[in-house]
Design an enzyme around this catalytic site. Structure first.
Site, mmCIF file in Angstrom:
data_model
loop_
_atom_site.group_PDB
_atom_site.id
_atom_site.type_symbol
_atom_site.label_atom_id
_atom_site.label_comp_id
_atom_site.label_asym_id
_atom_site.label_seq_id
_atom_site.Cartn_x
_atom_site.Cartn_y
_atom_site.Cartn_z
ATOM 1 N N CYS A 70 -4.664 4.209 20.577
ATOM 2 C CA CYS A 70 -3.506 3.568 19.931
ATOM 3 C C CYS A 70 -2.621 4.617 19.258
ATOM 4 C CB CYS A 70 -3.990 2.543 18.907
ATOM 5 S SG CYS A 70 -2.640 1.625 18.147
ATOM 6 N N CYS A 74 -3.459 3.973 11.499
ATOM 7 C CA CYS A 74 -4.180 3.178 10.492
ATOM 8 C C CYS A 74 -5.490 3.889 10.117
ATOM 9 C CB CYS A 74 -4.456 1.783 11.038
ATOM 10 S SG CYS A 74 -2.969 1.017 11.746
ATOM 11 N N CYS A 77 -9.147 2.794 11.266
ATOM 12 C CA CYS A 77 -9.354 2.254 12.620
ATOM 13 C C CYS A 77 -9.980 3.246 13.596
ATOM 14 C CB CYS A 77 -8.034 1.741 13.173
ATOM 15 S SG CYS A 77 -8.239 0.842 14.727
ATOM 16 N N CYS A 114 -10.521 -14.736 20.573
ATOM 17 C CA CYS A 114 -9.467 -13.865 20.057
ATOM 18 C C CYS A 114 -9.442 -12.546 20.827
ATOM 19 C CB CYS A 114 -9.719 -13.619 18.568
ATOM 20 S SG CYS A 114 -8.486 -12.551 17.843
ATOM 21 N N CYS A 145 -6.346 -16.932 20.613
ATOM 22 C CA CYS A 145 -5.752 -16.092 19.577
ATOM 23 C C CYS A 145 -5.552 -14.698 20.173
ATOM 24 C CB CYS A 145 -6.683 -16.025 18.363
ATOM 25 S SG CYS A 145 -6.085 -14.914 17.077
ATOM 26 N N CYS A 205 -2.411 -16.155 11.819
ATOM 27 C CA CYS A 205 -3.673 -15.662 11.268
ATOM 28 C C CYS A 205 -3.334 -14.325 10.607
ATOM 29 C CB CYS A 205 -4.685 -15.478 12.402
ATOM 30 S SG CYS A 205 -6.197 -14.637 11.895
ATOM 31 N N ARG A 277 -11.639 -16.552 6.662
ATOM 32 C CA ARG A 277 -12.672 -16.017 7.560
ATOM 33 C C ARG A 277 -13.394 -14.824 6.946
ATOM 34 N NH1 ARG A 277 -9.878 -15.088 12.012
ATOM 35 N NH2 ARG A 277 -10.035 -17.301 12.427
HETATM 36 N N1 SAM Z 1 -3.489 -3.314 16.897
HETATM 37 C C1 SAM Z 1 -3.354 -4.586 16.334
HETATM 38 C C2 SAM Z 1 -2.973 -4.549 14.882
HETATM 39 O O1 SAM Z 1 -3.110 -3.541 14.237
HETATM 40 O O2 SAM Z 1 -2.522 -5.603 14.389
HETATM 41 C C3 SAM Z 1 -4.595 -5.457 16.485
HETATM 42 C C4 SAM Z 1 -5.975 -4.889 16.328
HETATM 43 S S1 SAM Z 1 -6.401 -4.312 14.691
HETATM 44 C C5 SAM Z 1 -7.944 -3.571 15.077
HETATM 45 C C6 SAM Z 1 -6.749 -5.798 13.804
HETATM 46 C C7 SAM Z 1 -7.276 -5.709 12.386
HETATM 47 O O3 SAM Z 1 -8.636 -5.338 12.387
HETATM 48 C C8 SAM Z 1 -6.642 -4.717 11.443
HETATM 49 O O4 SAM Z 1 -5.421 -5.170 10.936
HETATM 50 C C9 SAM Z 1 -7.694 -4.641 10.356
HETATM 51 O O5 SAM Z 1 -7.494 -5.648 9.394
HETATM 52 C C10 SAM Z 1 -8.989 -4.908 11.099
HETATM 53 N N2 SAM Z 1 -9.829 -3.692 11.206
HETATM 54 C C11 SAM Z 1 -9.624 -2.663 12.041
HETATM 55 N N3 SAM Z 1 -10.558 -1.700 11.874
HETATM 56 C C12 SAM Z 1 -11.363 -2.139 10.875
HETATM 57 C C13 SAM Z 1 -12.509 -1.584 10.241
HETATM 58 N N4 SAM Z 1 -12.979 -0.399 10.553
HETATM 59 N N5 SAM Z 1 -13.103 -2.304 9.276
HETATM 60 C C14 SAM Z 1 -12.621 -3.515 8.931
HETATM 61 N N6 SAM Z 1 -11.545 -4.095 9.506
HETATM 62 C C15 SAM Z 1 -10.919 -3.410 10.465
HETATM 63 C C1 DTB Z 2 -9.440 -9.243 11.878
HETATM 64 O O1 DTB Z 2 -8.940 -9.498 10.773
HETATM 65 N N1 DTB Z 2 -10.562 -8.553 12.049
HETATM 66 C C2 DTB Z 2 -10.868 -8.390 13.446
HETATM 67 C C3 DTB Z 2 -9.708 -9.167 14.132
HETATM 68 N N2 DTB Z 2 -8.906 -9.594 13.031
HETATM 69 C C4 DTB Z 2 -8.941 -8.549 15.199
HETATM 70 C C5 DTB Z 2 -11.094 -6.994 13.842
HETATM 71 C C6 DTB Z 2 -12.189 -6.298 13.067
HETATM 72 C C7 DTB Z 2 -12.378 -4.937 13.604
HETATM 73 C C8 DTB Z 2 -13.553 -4.241 13.004
HETATM 74 C C9 DTB Z 2 -13.724 -2.869 13.508
HETATM 75 C C10 DTB Z 2 -13.950 -2.762 14.976
HETATM 76 O O2 DTB Z 2 -14.828 -3.456 15.543
HETATM 77 O O3 DTB Z 2 -13.303 -1.903 15.591
HETATM 78 FE FE1 SF4 Z 3 -3.744 0.579 16.424
HETATM 79 FE FE2 SF4 Z 3 -6.011 0.211 15.082
HETATM 80 FE FE3 SF4 Z 3 -3.709 0.308 13.763
HETATM 81 FE FE4 SF4 Z 3 -4.231 -1.814 15.323
HETATM 82 S S1 SF4 Z 3 -5.332 -1.204 13.495
HETATM 83 S S2 SF4 Z 3 -2.313 -0.653 15.213
HETATM 84 S S3 SF4 Z 3 -5.426 -0.799 16.955
HETATM 85 S S4 SF4 Z 3 -4.643 1.988 14.956
#
Ligand code: SAM
Ligand code: DTB
Ligand code: SF4
Length: 330
Positions: A70, A74, A77, A114, A145, A205, A277
């Site tokens: 990506c 973030c 992530c 989702c 979703c 959501c 959730r």
């Molecule tokens: N790329 C899209 C975005 O950023 O909206 C969708 C996927 S992103 C992984 C969705 C959400 O997952 C993030 O906004 C964050 O709240 C959650 N998330 C991602 N990595 C995480 C982590 N290591 N621990 C907890 N929540 C996480």
């Molecule tokens: C949300 O709030 N949490 C989910 C979903 N929406 C997309 C993602 C959690 C990701 C946790 C870290 C991972 O598995 O990469």
């Molecule tokens: Fe990309 Fe992860 Fe940020 Fe979503 S949360 S925009 S997948 S870097």
């Protein structure tokens, strides 16, 4: 009133949104966080019962349909190309594979599927396959979703027309803390996408993450932002940071479990009709803490042994937990 009864009476009056605007001020949310723990959880459970069956929990299964690489930065992530997390990248899955995974999720009892993609936002060339997967999952009779990042004008409508019910797009933290966590897009970008999602008539959501090194004031700020969205989000995921090796946040200190339960309770009280959730971080959570989260008004979970790239309790473990708590899937 006898002394004993008085001692058990909780003063709720002051802790309400603004009487005219209905908006939650930061101070009103802060007052909720500052309640004695038992009073807060009791109040959350009381509010919960006004709108929901307290013994029912909604089950959503996640699938990463496009993993890693990506462009965004973030800090939490595993999927950002800017962090060296060792995650194996994968191209967009084809619709049939996704629909097969959704069928299994449905057989296991999930009501919503989702689909997540590690994108800044969807590209036009990807939309045809994505729409096919959404239509296929919807045809199974599941709620659909998607979480694909920022949307351009018209994309929310395209997704809706293919059968999408919900779009997930988290605000993640307070506006003030956002730039400490993400610099490649802004809080306003997130709000703009939520506006497009709502305008298209999709259910929203939106929630956030705790454990990013934020202050309580940031957690209060996040709740106020979410609770003041008009209308409030239909689903509010509260994620406890899953620490990912190679990310800037891998070594931060986790928040205390009581603060996590408070976060759930305050979300429940301020967004009484939303599904709250209990999201990422359950694998690391003792069952008793999860039970307290349900007591505090959480009524939805991610269900299935994987979140997007990290683990989640497996189905049999969750079934055992639900049996112990007499909880039924919604
Ligand atoms: N790329 C899209 C975005 O950023 O909206 C969708 C996927 S992103 C992984 C969705 C959400 O997952 C993030 O906004 C964050 O709240 C959650 N998330 C991602 N990595 C995480 C982590 N290591 N621990 C907890 N929540 C996480
Ligand atoms: C949300 O709030 N949490 C989910 C979903 N929406 C997309 C993602 C959690 C990701 C946790 C870290 C991972 O598995 O990469
Ligand atoms: Fe990309 Fe992860 Fe940020 Fe979503 S949360 S925009 S997948 S870097």
């Amino acid at each position: 009133m006898p002394q004993e009864t008085q001692a058990h009476t909780v003063e709720f009056k002051r802790l309400t949104p603004h009487p005219e605007s209905g908006a939650y001020s930061l101070d009103a949310v802060a007052e909720l966080f500052e309640l004695p723990f038992n009073d807060l959880v009791f109040r959350a459970q009381t509010v919960h019962r006004q709108y929901f069956d307290a013994n029912k929990v909604q089950l959503s299964t996640l699938l990463s349909v496009k993993t890693g690489g990506c462009s965004e930065d973030c800090g939490y992530c595993s999927q950002s190309a800017r962090h060296d997390t060792g995650l194996e990248k994968a191209a967009l899955m084809n619709a049939d594979e996704v629909i097969d995974a959704a069928r299994i999720a449905k057989e296991n009892g999930a009501s919503r599927f989702c689909m997540g993609a590690a994108w800044r936002g969807p590209k036009t060339k990807d939309l045809a396959e994505v729409k096919k997967m959404i239509a296929g999952v919807k045809a199974l009779g599941m709620e659909t979703c998607a979480t694909f990042g920022m949307l351009k004008e018209g994309q929310a409508e395209e997704l809706r027309d293919s059968g999408l019910d919900y779009y997930n797009h988290n605000l993640d933290t307070s506006p003030e803390n956002y730039a400490n966590i993400v610099t490649s897009h802004s809080y306003q970008d997130r709000l703009d996408t939520l506006g497009k999602v709502r305008k298209a008539g999709l259910s929203v959501c939106s929630g956030g993450i705790v454990g990013l090194g934020e202050t309580r004031r940031d957690r209060i700020g996040l709740i106020a932002q979410l609770a003041n969205l008009e209308p409030q989000p239909d689903s509010v995921p509260i994620n406890n940071l899953v620490k990912i090796e190679g990310t800037p946040l891998e070594e931060g200190e986790a928040i205390d479990w009581t603060e996590f339960v408070r976060m759930i309770a305050v979300a429940r009280i301020t967004m009484p009709k939303s599904f709250v959730r209990l999201s990422a971080g359950r694998q690391q959570m003792p069952e008793a803490m999860q039970a307290l989260c349900f007591m505090a008004g959480a009524n939805s979970i991610f269900y299935g042994d994987k979140l997007l790239t990290t683990g989640n309790p497996d189905v049999s473990r969750d079934r055992r937990l639900f049996a112990k708590l007499d909880i039924q899937p919604l």
